[in-house]
Structure formats: structure tokens, C-alpha cells
Design a protein around this motif. Structure first.
Motif, PDB file in Angstrom:
ATOM      1  N   ASN A 102       0.842  -1.365  -0.059  1.00  0.00           N
ATOM      2  CA  ASN A 102      -0.142  -0.073   0.118  1.00  0.00           C
ATOM      3  C   ASN A 102       0.929   1.286  -0.081  1.00  0.00           C
ATOM      4  N   LEU A 103       0.942   1.931  -1.154  1.00  0.00           N
ATOM      5  CA  LEU A 103       1.803   3.006  -1.182  1.00  0.00           C
ATOM      6  C   LEU A 103       1.020   4.232  -1.165  1.00  0.00           C
ATOM      7  N   GLY A 104      -0.055   4.087  -2.307  1.00  0.00           N
ATOM      8  CA  GLY A 104      -0.862   5.285  -2.531  1.00  0.00           C
ATOM      9  C   GLY A 104      -1.865   5.573  -1.413  1.00  0.00           C
ATOM     10  N   LEU A 105      -2.257   4.845  -0.546  1.00  0.00           N
ATOM     11  CA  LEU A 105      -3.034   5.139   0.549  1.00  0.00           C
ATOM     12  C   LEU A 105      -2.356   4.820   1.713  1.00  0.00           C
ATOM     13  N   PHE A 106      -1.190   4.869   1.829  1.00  0.00           N
ATOM     14  CA  PHE A 106      -0.423   4.812   3.025  1.00  0.00           C
ATOM     15  C   PHE A 106       0.994   5.560   3.113  1.00  0.00           C
ATOM     16  N   ALA A 107       1.746   4.956   2.052  1.00  0.00           N
ATOM     17  CA  ALA A 107       3.162   5.651   2.138  1.00  0.00           C
ATOM     18  C   ALA A 107       3.629   7.007   1.715  1.00  0.00           C
ATOM     19  N   PRO A 262       2.652  -2.127   4.385  1.00  0.00           N
ATOM     20  CA  PRO A 262       1.711  -2.543   4.631  1.00  0.00           C
ATOM     21  C   PRO A 262       0.927  -3.177   3.303  1.00  0.00           C
ATOM     22  N   VAL A 263      -0.164  -4.227   3.684  1.00  0.00           N
ATOM     23  CA  VAL A 263      -0.675  -4.953   2.524  1.00  0.00           C
ATOM     24  C   VAL A 263      -1.729  -4.012   1.831  1.00  0.00           C
ATOM     25  N   GLY A 264      -1.765  -4.287   0.551  1.00  0.00           N
ATOM     26  CA  GLY A 264      -2.436  -3.217  -0.327  1.00  0.00           C
ATOM     27  C   GLY A 264      -3.737  -3.281  -0.027  1.00  0.00           C
ATOM     28  N   MET A 265      -4.753  -1.919  -0.046  1.00  0.00           N
ATOM     29  CA  MET A 265      -6.101  -1.940  -0.023  1.00  0.00           C
ATOM     30  C   MET A 265      -6.875  -2.674  -1.063  1.00  0.00           C
ATOM     31  N   THR A 266      -6.116  -3.143  -2.190  1.00  0.00           N
ATOM     32  CA  THR A 266      -6.988  -3.788  -3.270  1.00  0.00           C
ATOM     33  C   THR A 266      -7.245  -5.187  -2.731  1.00  0.00           C
ATOM     34  N   LEU A 267      -6.796  -5.816  -1.689  1.00  0.00           N
ATOM     35  CA  LEU A 267      -6.916  -6.883  -1.001  1.00  0.00           C
ATOM     36  C   LEU A 267      -8.439  -7.061  -0.753  1.00  0.00           C
ATOM     37  N   ILE A 268      -8.788  -5.915  -0.188  1.00  0.00           N
ATOM     38  CA  ILE A 268     -10.401  -5.964   0.218  1.00  0.00           C
ATOM     39  C   ILE A 268     -11.347  -6.014  -0.865  1.00  0.00           C
ATOM     40  N   THR A 269     -10.719  -5.131  -1.804  1.00  0.00           N
ATOM     41  CA  THR A 269     -11.695  -5.265  -2.856  1.00  0.00           C
ATOM     42  C   THR A 269     -11.802  -6.815  -3.578  1.00  0.00           C
ATOM     43  N   TYR A 270     -10.550  -7.444  -3.900  1.00  0.00           N
ATOM     44  CA  TYR A 270     -10.269  -8.643  -4.385  1.00  0.00           C
ATOM     45  C   TYR A 270     -11.049  -9.700  -3.577  1.00  0.00           C
ATOM     46  N   LEU A 284      -5.934  -7.778   7.605  1.00  0.00           N
ATOM     47  CA  LEU A 284      -4.524  -7.743   7.290  1.00  0.00           C
ATOM     48  C   LEU A 284      -4.143  -6.306   6.944  1.00  0.00           C
ATOM     49  N   VAL A 285      -5.045  -5.463   6.223  1.00  0.00           N
ATOM     50  CA  VAL A 285      -4.965  -4.128   5.849  1.00  0.00           C
ATOM     51  C   VAL A 285      -4.663  -3.466   7.177  1.00  0.00           C
ATOM     52  N   LEU A 290      -0.582  -0.487  11.042  1.00  0.00           N
ATOM     53  CA  LEU A 290      -0.183  -0.083  12.335  1.00  0.00           C
ATOM     54  C   LEU A 290       1.274  -0.608  12.563  1.00  0.00           C
ATOM     55  N   ILE A 291       1.461  -1.889  12.011  1.00  0.00           N
ATOM     56  CA  ILE A 291       3.007  -2.350  12.167  1.00  0.00           C
ATOM     57  C   ILE A 291       3.872  -1.694  11.542  1.00  0.00           C
ATOM     58  N   SER A 292       3.341  -1.188  10.135  1.00  0.00           N
ATOM     59  CA  SER A 292       4.365  -0.599   9.064  1.00  0.00           C
ATOM     60  C   SER A 292       4.709   0.886   9.651  1.00  0.00           C
TER      61      SER A 292
END
Length: 308
Positions: A102-107, A262-270, A284-285, A290-292
Motif C-alpha cells: 500500500n503506497l498510494g493510501l499509506f506511504a 503494509p498490505v495493499g488496499m486492493t486485497l479488500i476489493t479482491y 490484514l490491511v 499499524l505495524i508498518s
């Protein structure tokens, strides 16, 4: 470059405001989805485009997308075999959760705050590899492991999905403008830069609105198995590359930061599309964010990255 404590501290305040707004009922997760859709069609593509047209390509920058792809392939391979005995309702989502960032909605807001445009350049190059992972590898694995997957025309479906994404289109157009040295009117670039500036506050607020620590007890161990794969491998390989690659400090800093995102937000969509457990995807997201966030703050302090 700003003080990392100031950047992370102020980000934490804005994220907390988003979480508070949700907790008080002023906004809901459904509202967040609409804001996220707006962001993905306006501020984020503008930020990607602005970054891509300013990238000064060097041979070392081209390593970043390959590092991203190779590491994600390794994590996916490990997850694919570790979770092979899980039931069909779990194997797909757990394996998908091992790859993609997750770069666009986090990093991006954190990296921009500490390293500015130079940091975003490295992150954007890493994100090129991440686009391949999120939209091809992760989605392809999900299709393969799901009874709901469109296996007959999967690659056609994946190709259409990628081509319809505004951030991907902005990345490709920005790269073409840069490589072909196409001159752009200052008026146009000024408008794009202005829109791009709205990405940071929106993303931080969305992180707070989306954040939740709810997780069914039966899924707790499974979620942290996935996170263990990502972060143990990420820190081990990231630190090995940090001390062994013959590149400058900026490159090694950003490589180490990006590899533990962190895990990409696309995981929820998929997971929703392929009929997997969306509560596991959400956990997971959220837990990985939080960890990242904590790891990034620690690594920046330990390695004094902001002073590089």
C-alpha cells in the motif's frame, strides 16, 4: 526534509482525527469508500503524474521495481506452500495477503513529508513493480484459488482492470512525457501540482476512518502468520540488501522502507469480488498499517534516514 518525529507525529494526529470522526458517527466506512474512489480519480493520479514527469532516471532507480517484484514473488511462493493445507475459504485470501503493498493510501504522505520529491521518486519507481504485483500476481492468485474466479478469460479481465485504473494511466502517461521529453505548459503542471497537494491530508484521514482492530478469534493466528511472513522476510532481506547493495544512502533508505510497507488496499476489493473472507482482508490491511507505521518510525530514527 522535515523532522521525522514531526512528520510521524502530525500524521498520527490527522489519522486520529479520521478515526474520531468515524467513532462519533460523522463519517462511515461507506463514506470512506466514496472518498477513496474520489481520491483514486483525482489527487492520487495527479501526484503519480507529477512525480513521474520529474523522475531523473538512473541505472540504480531501475532496480527498485525489480526488487519489489522479486520480493513479492518470494513472499507469495512461501505463502502458497505454507497455506496449502488450509481450506478453500482461507487459502486464497491468506496467500493473496502475502504480496502487494500500500503506497498510494499509506506511504506517499509519510515519504513526501520526510524526503520530499526525491523520496517520492524512489517510492514511485518501487510502485511500478508494485502495480504488476497488485494487479496481476495478487489478483491472478486469487482467481486461481477461488471458486468465483474468472479462470476462462482471467487475463483479459485483469488487462481490462489495469487499463481502467486512473493511477496506472497517470503513471504510463507521466513516464512517456518524461522519456520522450514532451514539453508541458506551466499552467497545466501547476493545476496538476495543486490537485496533487490534496492527496496527503485525504490519505491520512482515510487511514483513520478505515482503521479497525476487530478480528474474529478463529482468524487471529492466520492473520499473524501472513504478517509474520511479510515482516520477517521483509526485515531480513531488507537489512541484507541495505548493507550489501553498492548504491547511495537515499536508494538503500527507500528500499528498506518500501519493503516493509503494509498490505495493499486492493486485497479488500479482491476478497469481496472473489467471495473470500473480507474480515480477514480488512484485518490484514489494518494490522499491517499499524505495524508498518511503527516500523517506519523506528527505522527512520535508528538509521537517521532523514539526515541522509
Amino acid at each position: 526534509m522535515n523532522s521525522p518525529n514531526f512528520v510521524f507525529g502530525s500524521a498520527l494526529v490527522v489519522i486520529s482525527i479520521g478515526y474520531l470522526l468515524k467513532s462519533l458517527g460523522f463519517v462511515t466506512t461507506e463514506d470512506a469508500k466514496k472518498i477513496s474512489k474520489f481520491l483514486m480519480h483525482t489527487t492520487f493520479p495527479a501526484l503519480v503524474f507529477s512525480t513521474m514527469i520529474k523522475v531523473q532516471f538512473t541505472s540504480e532507480l531501475l532496480w527498485l521495481p525489480f526488487i519489489c517484484i522479486l520480493f513479492a514473488l518470494l513472499c507469495s511462493f512461501v505463502g502458497f506452500h505454507i497455506f496449502k493445507k488450509e481450506g478453500s475459504e482461507y487459502r486464497g485470501i491468506l496467500t493473496m495477503g502475502c504480496s502487494g503493498y500500500n503506497l498510494g493510501l499509506f506511504a506517499y504522505p509519510l515519504i513526501e513529508g520526510i524526503w520530499g520529491w526525491k523520496g517520492l521518486t524512489y517510492a514511485a519507481m518501487f510502485d511500478i513493480g508494485n502495480s504488476f504485483i497488485n494487479f496481476i500476481l495478487t489478483y491472478g492468485m486469487g482467481n486461481y484459488l477461488s471458486a468465483q474466479g474468472k479462470k476462462g478469460n482471467m487475463w483479459k479481465h485483469v488487462f481490462k482492470r489495469i487499463m481502467s485504473l486512473f493511477p496506472f494511466q497517470a503513471m504510463v502517461i507521466g513516464l512517456l512525457v518524461n522519456v520522450l521529453e514532451i514539453p508541458l505548459p506551466i499552467f497545466l503542471t501547476s493545476i496538476v501540482d495543486t490537485i496533487a497537494q490534496g492527496n496527503k491530508p485525504l490519505v491520512l484521514l482515510l487511514m483513520g476512518i478505515y482503521f479497525s482492530i476487530r478480528l474474529p478469534k478463529k482468524s487471529f493466528l492466520k492473520v499473524f502468520q501472513v504478517l509474520g511472513i511479510r515482516y520477517i522476510l521483509g526485515l531480513s532481506i531488507g537489512l541484507f540488501l541495505y548493507y550489501s547493495l553498492p548504491f547511495d544512502t537515499h536508494f538503500r533508505n527507500m528500499m528498506l522502507i518500501c519493503i516493509i510497507l503494509p498490505v495493499g488496499m486492493t486485497l479488500i476489493t479482491y476478497s469481496d469480488e472473489l467471495n473470500f473472507d473480507t474480515s480477514i482482508a480488512g484485518a490484514l490491511v489494518n494490522f499491517s498499517m499499524l505495524i508498518s507505521f511503527a516500523l517506519m518510525w523506528i527505522l527512520v530514527g535508528v538509521f537517521q534516514m532523514a539526515a541522509a
